[in-house]
Design an enzyme around this catalytic site. Structure first.
Site, PDB file in Angstrom:
ATOM      1  N   ASN A 275      38.311  51.746  41.502  1.00 17.96           N
ATOM      2  CA  ASN A 275      38.012  50.527  42.250  1.00 17.96           C
ATOM      3  C   ASN A 275      39.301  49.973  42.872  1.00 17.96           C
ATOM      4  O   ASN A 275      40.381  50.546  42.674  1.00 17.96           O
ATOM      5  CB  ASN A 275      37.355  49.508  41.306  1.00 17.96           C
ATOM      6  CG  ASN A 275      38.353  48.941  40.324  1.00 17.96           C
ATOM      7  OD1 ASN A 275      39.166  49.661  39.764  1.00 17.96           O
ATOM      8  ND2 ASN A 275      38.300  47.644  40.114  1.00 17.96           N
ATOM      9  N   CYS A 277      41.584  47.653  42.372  1.00 13.45           N
ATOM     10  CA  CYS A 277      42.813  47.357  41.604  1.00 13.45           C
ATOM     11  C   CYS A 277      43.175  48.436  40.610  1.00 13.45           C
ATOM     12  O   CYS A 277      44.121  48.264  39.812  1.00 13.45           O
ATOM     13  CB  CYS A 277      42.657  46.017  40.905  1.00 13.45           C
ATOM     14  SG  CYS A 277      42.524  44.658  42.067  1.00 13.45           S
ATOM     15  N   GLU A 279      41.785  49.726  37.901  1.00 12.43           N
ATOM     16  CA  GLU A 279      41.493  49.716  36.463  1.00 12.43           C
ATOM     17  C   GLU A 279      40.183  50.400  36.106  1.00 12.43           C
ATOM     18  O   GLU A 279      39.893  50.602  34.943  1.00 12.43           O
ATOM     19  CB  GLU A 279      41.480  48.273  35.941  1.00 12.43           C
ATOM     20  CG  GLU A 279      40.214  47.484  36.205  1.00 12.43           C
ATOM     21  CD  GLU A 279      40.139  46.885  37.590  1.00 12.43           C
ATOM     22  OE1 GLU A 279      39.180  46.158  37.868  1.00 12.43           O
ATOM     23  OE2 GLU A 279      41.056  47.149  38.401  1.00 12.43           O
TER      24      GLU A 279
END
Length: 739
Positions: A275, A277, A279
C-alpha cells in the site's frame, strides 16, 4: 456498562472530527457529535455479530466496541470512522492493484484506482510487468512509452479524483531493480512536483543486495521477452538510489524476498507490491483494514505495562477488525472476493514515544528495543490466539487450506493479524504520538481552530517530569520552543536522554526500532528514517544496508529540509556515459549580476480589487511592450505595518519582473501561502496577503496559473509538514496526506 462511558476529546480533537469525520447534511452542517460517531461505528461493526447467528449479542458487542473507542484504547483506520454505518460503507485503507502490459489492462487498473480513491482508500502497484521505454508494440508498429510515463497518467488521475474531506488519493509505485527503465524510475521525482501523489520504491532481492556488496554486474531484463538487454554495476545502481533518496526522499527500498518469505498464502501468488506507506504487502486485488492500539493508555502509574488491559484490548480489536470485513462495501467485486478469501487484518499501535517518555526510557537505547520486542511479541501472540479462536467459532479464512497456517497446523480466521501503520490523524484524535515514531517537537505553537491566535503546546509528559524535578519555569518553556529540543539546554542528562525528538536520534536507532517491531509483525512496519540536513549520501547507504541486514521489509528515509534544496534545480540534464549519469545543476543565471531594467517615465496598466481580511487590496500591474513590468499594491484600510508589508511585496515583485523573472513563477511562489485569517471572497478563499497578491496578478493578467502542491508545506494552513511513517503530516492542523 459502556452506555455510561462518555468520550473525552480535547477541543482540537473535536475540531479534527468536525472537519473530517462527523456526518454533515447537504449544506455542510454537522448532524452528529463525536459520541454519535463512535456509536455509529460501533453499531455498524457489531452487526457482523448477528450475521454469525447471534443477533442478541449485537447490542452487547456494540457497547464493548463503543467503550474501547470512547476510552481511546483503540481506533480503526480513517475510512472506518468516516464510512461505517453510512451509504458509502467502504472501510478499508489499503489496496494493491495489478498492472498488466496491455493497454486494456492498464486502463482497467486506472479505472479501479479511481474507484478506490473515490471510496477513501490508497493504492499500491508494481509496474515491472510493463515493457520498457522504446520497446516494440507489435499491434501499432510503434514503441512503448515505459512505466514512468504510465505512472504520470495514474498520478494525474489521482489529482482529479478527490477523496472525502481533505484527503487525496495516495499511491505506491514499485519497480523491480532488474527492469530496463530502473534508472529513469529512480530519477523520476527529481523534477519538483512530478509524481507528487506517489511514494516510489525499488523492489530488490537478496541477489541484488549480494551483487552490491560484491561489486558485481547486474542484469537488466525486458519483462516482455525475459531477455537480458543491458548490464550495469549493481553498486552504481545502489549509489544512484541513495543519491536520489538523499536529494528528494525517494525512492525507498522494498525487500521483496523478505516479504515473500512471510507470505502466508504463496499458493495464491507472490506478493510484489504494498500500500502507499509500505506497511501492508498485499496480493493483487487484496485490501486490508487497519486499526491501532493506544499504547499510552496501556502503561500504569508505576511505569509498567498493564498487560491485562493490553490483552483485553488486543482480543477485542482483532474481533472488531474481523467484523469490519463482514460489513465492508468493497469498491469492486475482484477486491471483495480476494479480501474475503484471505481476510487479512492489520492491528498496530500508536503512542509508542509517549510510553517511553512515561517509562523514562530513551528511544535510542537497548532498553527501548527490548520493550518494543516484548510489547509487539505480546500483541502478536494474543492477536493470533484470538484469530484462532474466531476460526473455531466462524471458520478459518477460505484460503487456509494450502496456506502456511495449514502447514503449521494452526486454524486461523485471518491470514495476517498485525501491521504497524501510519496513525497521523487518529493519533491527533487520541492526542498521542504517532505510530512508533519519536515525537517531532516537545513544544510548538499551533494555529487555534476557528481563530487567528496561536496556542503554545508543550508535551504533557515532559511538563509533568519538569515539575516533578522542580525544573519548570516559563523561561525554560520559551527556550524549548526556540531550540525545538532539550539537547543544548542546561538540564539534567537523564531528562535530556529520555525526552528526545526525531532529529536528536541518529539514523541507526531509527532503523533498529523499526526492525524490533518488525520482528513480531505479520505484515510490515511504516516508519520514516529521519536524517539531519547535514547527513551524507553515505549515511543513506548505511541506513538502507542496515535495514536489510536487520530484517526490515522496506525502508523510507527523509533528510531534513531536502526539498528546500530541490528548488535550486530549475533544470537538469543527464550526462552520457555509464560512469557518470549524474544530475547537473543549471542555474537561472550562469554567472554575473542581473541589472534590472530602468523604468520609463510613462507606463499603462490595469488595477484590480481583491478582498482580504485586512481590507480591500488594490493592485496595479503595469506593462511594457505587452509584458508585465511592475506592481503597486496598497490596502484600503489597515495598520501601518500591514501596509508597509504590502508595499514591500509590491517593490520586490517589481524588482523581480524588471530582472526578467517570469510572472508565472512569481505567482507560483505566492499563491497558496496560508495565513492566520483566511477571507472568503465569492467562491474563492483568500488564504493570506501574499495569496491575495498572487490572485490579483492573475486577475490583472486575465488567466489562472496552475500551482503544484508545495513540498514540505501544508496545503491547508501553509505550515511546515513533517515526514513520518512514510507520509506527510502537519502538526499545526489536522492535515495528513495518507491517513
Amino acid at each position: 456498562m459502556s452506555e455510561q462511558i462518555r468520550p473525552s476529546f480535547s477541543q482540537n480533537a473535536i475540531k479534527v472530527l468536525e472537519r473530517r469525520y462527523l456526518l454533515k447534511d447537504e449544506k455542510g452542517n454537522l448532524i452528529e457529535t463525536p459520541e454519535n460517531m463512535l456509536w455509529r461505528v460501533a453499531r455498524a461493526v457489531a452487526k457482523a455479530e448477528g450475521s454469525f447467528g447471534d443477533e442478541g449479542s449485537e447490542k452487547e458487542w456494540a457497547e464493548r466496541f463503543f467503550g474501547m473507542m470512547a476510552r481511546l484504547d483503540f481506533l480503526p483506520n480513517s475510512p472506518t470512522l468516516m464510512n461505517a454505518g453510512t451509504s458509502a460503507g467502504q472501510l478499508s485503507a489499503c489496496f494493491v492493484l495489478p498492472i498488466g502490459d496491455s493497454m486494456e489492462e492498464i486502463f482497467d487498473a486506472l479505472k479501479y484506482t479511481a474507484l478506490v480513491h473515490k471510496s477513501g482508500g490508497g493504492t499500491g502497484f508494481n509496474f515491472s510487468s510493463l515493457r520498457p521505454y522504446g520497446d516494440i508494440v507489435k499491434s501499432t508498429k510503434g514503441v512503448a512509452s515505459g512505466p514512468v510515463s504510465f505512472m504520470e497518467l495514474f498520478d494525474h488521475t489521482t489529482d482529479v479524483v478527490k477523496q472525502g474531506g481533505m484527503r487525496r488519493g495516495a499511491n505506491m509505485g514499485i519497480l523491480n531493480a532488474d527492469h530496463p527503465d530502473v534508472v529513469k524510475f529512480i530519477k523520476a521525482k527529481v523534477e519538483e512536483g512530478k509524481l507528487r501523489n506517489f511514494n516510489i520504491s525499488i523492489g530488490v532481492t537478496q541477489k541484488f543486495m549480494r551483487a552490491i556488496l560484491n561489486d558485481e554486474d547486474w542484469d537488466l531484463i525486458n519483462p516482455r521477452t525475459k531477455e537480458v538487454v543491458d548490464r550495469i554495476k549493481a553498486l552504481y545502481l545502489f549509489d544512484l538510489i541513495c543519491e536520489m533518496a538523499w536529494k528528494t526522499g525517494d525512492p525507498g527500498m522494498i525487500f521483496l524476498d523478505k516479504i515473500e518469505a512471510s507470505n502466508p498464502t504463496p499458493h495464491l501468488g507472490s506478493i510484489v507490491a504494498t500500500n502507499p506507506c509500505g506497511e501492508q504487502p498485499l496480493l493483487p486485488f487484496e485490501s486490508c483494514n487497519l486499526g491501532s492500539i493506544n499504547l499510552s493508555n496501556m502503561i500504569l502509574s508505576n511505569r509498567e505495562i498493564d498487560w491485562d488491559k493490553l490483552e483485553q484490548t488486543t482480543r477485542m480489536a482483532v474481533r472488531f477488525l474481523d467484523d469490519v470485513i463482514e460489513i465492508n462495501q468493497f469498491p469492486i467485486k475482484e477486491i471483495a472476493d480476494r479480501t474475503k478469501t484471505t481476510r487479512k487484518i492489520g492491528l498496530g499501535v500508536m503512542g509508542w514515544a509517549d510510553v517511553l517518555f512515561k517509562a523514562r526510557i530513551p528511544y535510542d537505547s537497548e532498553d527501548a528495543l527490548e520493550l518494543a520486542r516484548q510489547v509487539m511479541c505480546f500483541i502478536s501472540k494474543i492477536g493470533h490466539e484470538e484469530s484462532s479462536k474466531l476460526a473455531e467459532e466462524r471458520g478459518p479464512f477460505p484460503a487456509w487450506k494450502g496456506s502456511k497456517w495449514e502447514e503449521s497446523g494452526i486454524l486461523m480466521r485471518n491470514a495476517t493479524v498485525t501491521t504497524i501503520a501510519p496513525t497521523g490523524t487518529i493519533s491527533l484524535i487520541a492526542e498521542v504520538s504517532s505510530g512508533i515514531e519519536p515525537v517531532f517537537a516537545l513544544a510548538y505553537k499551533r494555529k487555534a481552530f476557528g481563530g487567528s491566535a496561536s496556542l503554545t503546546y508543550v508535551n504533557e509528559i515532559l511538563l509533568d517530569a519538569l515539575k516533578e524535578e522542580g525544573l519548570y519555569t516559563e523561561e525554560l518553556i520559551e527556550e524549548i520552543l526556540t531550540k525545538g529540543s532539550l539537547r543544548d539546554l542546561d538540564l539534567p542528562e537523564d531528562i535530556k536522554k529520555v525526552f528526545v525528538t526525531a532529529h536528536d536520534i541518529v539514523p541507526e536507532w531509527h532503523v533498529r526500532m523499526q526492525a524490533a517491531f518488525q520482528e513480531f509483525t505479520d505484515n510490515a512496519v511504516s516508519k520514516t528514517i529521519n536524517l539531519p540536513h547535514d547527513a551524507s549520501v553515505e549515511d543513506v547507504k548505511k541506513s538502507f544496508l542496515l535495514a536489510y541486514e536487520l530484517g526490515c521489509k522496506g525502508i523510507t528515509i527523509f533528510r531534513d529540509r531536502c526539498k528546500e534544496d530541490q528548488v535550486l534545480y530549475v533544470g537538469a540534464k543527464q550526462e552520457t556515459g555509464k560512469e557518470s549519469d549524474k544530475i547537473t545543476v543549471m542555474s537561472v543565471v550562469e554567472q554575473g549580476y542581473v541589472k534590472p531594467k530602468k523604468r520609463p517615465p510613462v507606463l499603462s496598466g490595469k488595477t484590480v480589487k481583491i478582498g482580504t481580511s485586512y481590507g480591500n487590496l488594490y493592485l496595479t500591474l503595469n506593462f511594457i511592450d505587452g509584458q508585465p513590468f511592475e506592481v503597486f499594491a496598497t490596502l484600503g484600510k489597515s495598520g501601518k505595518d500591514t501596509q508597509a508589508h504590502t508595499e514591500a511585496l509590491g517593490r520586490l515583485i517589481s524588482l523581480a519582473l524588471r530582472s526578467g523573472i517570469p510572472i508565472d513563477e512569481i505567482i507560483k511562489q505566492l499563491k497558496g501561502i496560508g495565513g492566520s485569517t483566511p477571507f472568503l471572497e465569492g467562491d474563492s478563499l483568500i488564504l493570506s496577503l501574499p495569496d491575495a497578491i498572487a490572485r490579483g496578478l492573475e486577475k490583472a493578467l486575465g488567466k489562472l496559473v496552475e500551482v503544484q502542491e508545495r513540498g514540505d508545506m501544508c496545503p491547508v494552513c501553509g505550515a511546515p509538514l513533517i515526514h513520518a511513517e512514510g507520509c506527510e503530516r502537519c502538526i499545526s492542523c489536522d492535515y495528513c496526506k495518507c491517513d
